[in-house]
Design a protein around this motif. Sequence first.
Motif, mmCIF file in Angstrom:
data_model
loop_
_atom_site.group_PDB
_atom_site.id
_atom_site.type_symbol
_atom_site.label_atom_id
_atom_site.label_comp_id
_atom_site.label_asym_id
_atom_site.label_seq_id
_atom_site.Cartn_x
_atom_site.Cartn_y
_atom_site.Cartn_z
ATOM 1 N N GLU A 1 23.480 -70.722 48.222
ATOM 2 C CA GLU A 1 23.776 -72.146 48.018
ATOM 3 C C GLU A 1 22.932 -72.715 46.890
ATOM 4 O O GLU A 1 23.414 -73.483 46.052
ATOM 5 N N PHE A 2 21.651 -72.323 46.844
ATOM 6 C CA PHE A 2 20.764 -72.808 45.790
ATOM 7 C C PHE A 2 21.238 -72.323 44.426
ATOM 8 O O PHE A 2 21.216 -73.075 43.443
ATOM 9 N N ALA A 3 21.677 -71.068 44.345
ATOM 10 C CA ALA A 3 22.150 -70.504 43.079
ATOM 11 C C ALA A 3 23.401 -71.218 42.574
ATOM 12 O O ALA A 3 23.625 -71.327 41.362
ATOM 13 N N GLN A 4 24.208 -71.712 43.496
ATOM 14 C CA GLN A 4 25.409 -72.454 43.104
ATOM 15 C C GLN A 4 25.063 -73.826 42.562
ATOM 16 O O GLN A 4 25.664 -74.303 41.600
ATOM 17 N N LYS A 5 24.079 -74.480 43.187
ATOM 18 C CA LYS A 5 23.739 -75.860 42.826
ATOM 19 C C LYS A 5 22.705 -75.955 41.713
ATOM 20 O O LYS A 5 22.771 -76.849 40.870
ATOM 21 N N HIS A 6 21.724 -75.034 41.716
ATOM 22 C CA HIS A 6 20.610 -75.149 40.770
ATOM 23 C C HIS A 6 20.288 -73.805 40.105
ATOM 24 O O HIS A 6 19.144 -73.337 40.165
ATOM 25 N N PRO A 7 21.252 -73.183 39.470
ATOM 26 C CA PRO A 7 20.987 -71.854 38.892
ATOM 27 C C PRO A 7 19.891 -71.865 37.831
ATOM 28 O O PRO A 7 19.169 -70.872 37.686
ATOM 29 N N LYS A 8 19.746 -72.964 37.106
ATOM 30 C CA LYS A 8 18.729 -73.034 36.060
ATOM 31 C C LYS A 8 17.312 -73.040 36.624
ATOM 32 O O LYS A 8 16.344 -72.806 35.888
ATOM 33 N N MET A 9 17.187 -73.330 37.925
ATOM 34 C CA MET A 9 15.868 -73.435 38.529
ATOM 35 C C MET A 9 15.367 -72.106 39.101
ATOM 36 O O MET A 9 14.246 -72.015 39.575
ATOM 37 N N ILE A 10 16.190 -71.059 39.050
ATOM 38 C CA ILE A 10 15.784 -69.760 39.596
ATOM 39 C C ILE A 10 15.158 -68.896 38.509
ATOM 40 O O ILE A 10 15.720 -68.726 37.432
ATOM 41 N N ARG A 11 13.986 -68.341 38.810
ATOM 42 C CA ARG A 11 13.316 -67.433 37.878
ATOM 43 C C ARG A 11 13.690 -65.969 38.168
ATOM 44 O O ARG A 11 14.114 -65.239 37.282
ATOM 45 N N LYS A 12 13.485 -65.564 39.426
ATOM 46 C CA LYS A 12 13.717 -64.166 39.813
ATOM 47 C C LYS A 12 14.308 -64.107 41.217
ATOM 48 O O LYS A 12 14.142 -65.028 42.017
ATOM 49 N N ILE A 13 14.975 -62.995 41.488
ATOM 50 C CA ILE A 13 15.456 -62.724 42.838
ATOM 51 C C ILE A 13 15.060 -61.298 43.205
ATOM 52 O O ILE A 13 15.302 -60.356 42.446
ATOM 53 N N TRP A 14 14.421 -61.151 44.365
ATOM 54 C CA TRP A 14 14.096 -59.831 44.906
ATOM 55 C C TRP A 14 15.102 -59.521 46.007
ATOM 56 O O TRP A 14 15.340 -60.363 46.889
ATOM 57 N N VAL A 15 15.692 -58.341 45.982
ATOM 58 C CA VAL A 15 16.693 -57.987 46.990
ATOM 59 C C VAL A 15 16.435 -56.598 47.556
ATOM 60 O O VAL A 15 15.991 -55.688 46.846
ATOM 61 N N LYS A 16 16.727 -56.445 48.826
ATOM 62 C CA LYS A 16 16.640 -55.142 49.476
ATOM 63 C C LYS A 16 17.855 -54.301 49.115
ATOM 64 O O LYS A 16 17.779 -53.073 49.007
ATOM 65 N N ASP A 17 18.990 -54.983 48.914
ATOM 66 C CA ASP A 17 20.239 -54.302 48.585
ATOM 67 C C ASP A 17 21.007 -55.169 47.596
ATOM 68 O O ASP A 17 21.159 -56.380 47.812
ATOM 69 N N PHE A 18 21.492 -54.571 46.519
ATOM 70 C CA PHE A 18 22.198 -55.345 45.491
ATOM 71 C C PHE A 18 23.499 -55.971 46.005
ATOM 72 O O PHE A 18 24.035 -56.887 45.378
ATOM 73 N N LYS A 19 23.984 -55.503 47.134
ATOM 74 C CA LYS A 19 25.212 -56.101 47.686
ATOM 75 C C LYS A 19 24.994 -57.554 48.094
ATOM 76 O O LYS A 19 25.944 -58.327 48.190
ATOM 77 N N TYR A 20 23.718 -57.927 48.316
ATOM 78 C CA TYR A 20 23.422 -59.300 48.718
ATOM 79 C C TYR A 20 23.719 -60.305 47.607
ATOM 80 O O TYR A 20 23.815 -61.511 47.862
ATOM 81 N N ILE A 21 23.816 -59.839 46.373
ATOM 82 C CA ILE A 21 24.047 -60.769 45.267
ATOM 83 C C ILE A 21 25.418 -60.573 44.623
ATOM 84 O O ILE A 21 25.658 -61.028 43.502
ATOM 85 N N GLU A 22 26.334 -59.928 45.324
ATOM 86 C CA GLU A 22 27.671 -59.695 44.779
ATOM 87 C C GLU A 22 28.405 -61.001 44.470
ATOM 88 O O GLU A 22 29.211 -61.064 43.543
ATOM 89 N N LYS A 23 28.112 -62.052 45.248
ATOM 90 C CA LYS A 23 28.776 -63.345 45.052
ATOM 91 C C LYS A 23 28.123 -64.180 43.953
ATOM 92 O O LYS A 23 28.636 -65.228 43.580
ATOM 93 N N PHE A 24 26.998 -63.725 43.439
ATOM 94 C CA PHE A 24 26.277 -64.483 42.417
ATOM 95 C C PHE A 24 26.869 -64.156 41.050
ATOM 96 O O PHE A 24 26.563 -63.126 40.456
#
Length: 246
Positions: free
Chosen positions: A15-38
């Motif tokens: 939800e944050f990535a949809q509303k405020h993508p410019k405010m994200i620096r990094k994302i740590w993930v256990k599995d890349f499938k978690y960011i398929e919608k990004f």
Amino acid sequence: MEQLNLIYGKHAIEEFAQKHPKMIRKIWVKDFKYIEKFTNLEEFGIKVIKSNDEQLNKMFYEEVNHQGIVAEVKEYNYVPFAQALENLKDKSTAIVLLLDQIHDSHNFGAILRSASLLGIEQVVILDRKQVSVNSTVVKTSAGTVYDLSISKVSNLNNAIREFQQHGFWVYSTNINKHSVDIRKVDFAQKTVLVIGNEQKGVSDLITKNSDMNIFIPSTKIIDSFNASVAAAIAMFEIANKIGKLD
């Protein structure tokens, strides 16, 4: 890592990535499938780092349910008070939350989360003797702090006078002989709600300068509600009465 502004959890970060993508620096993930919608990671230059549970757990002082995904977000940008007044001047209905020296980061974050859910247009805090937006506030608010307009001022009483000059009525949560049961108050369409310090409540001068003192009824088993709980109840009551939840 303890100095980073971190949010966590699949739904919260999506939800944050949809509303405020410019405010994200990094994302740590256990599995890349978690960011398929990004779909905007590359567009905004967001770095994605593969991690494991142990690495993710070490990012936090306490145990959290990060669900295998954590994001670092940029520092919060406060809105100048003059700009906040300008943004509010043409609104016929608005709620402003004025915090009188909230010291606990968890309380502040919880208050902001409720403020976001209840459509608060503006938050005003002191530029000293008050916790600022820090990593704990970001986490406790589930990132909703970035949905809000927050201003710092050097004098809350001066801010109150300016709001009153702009047609706002100011209501302080305060238990005294002049306080009115919140259930019986016909709140103004342009309202400033004052929530006091966790220990001392609203200061005497702010109490005096407010248009009305209000209280939340209880069984009085203990002295009073926690500041974040009192804020949530009062904000809901006001938002409901002036039609912001319709």
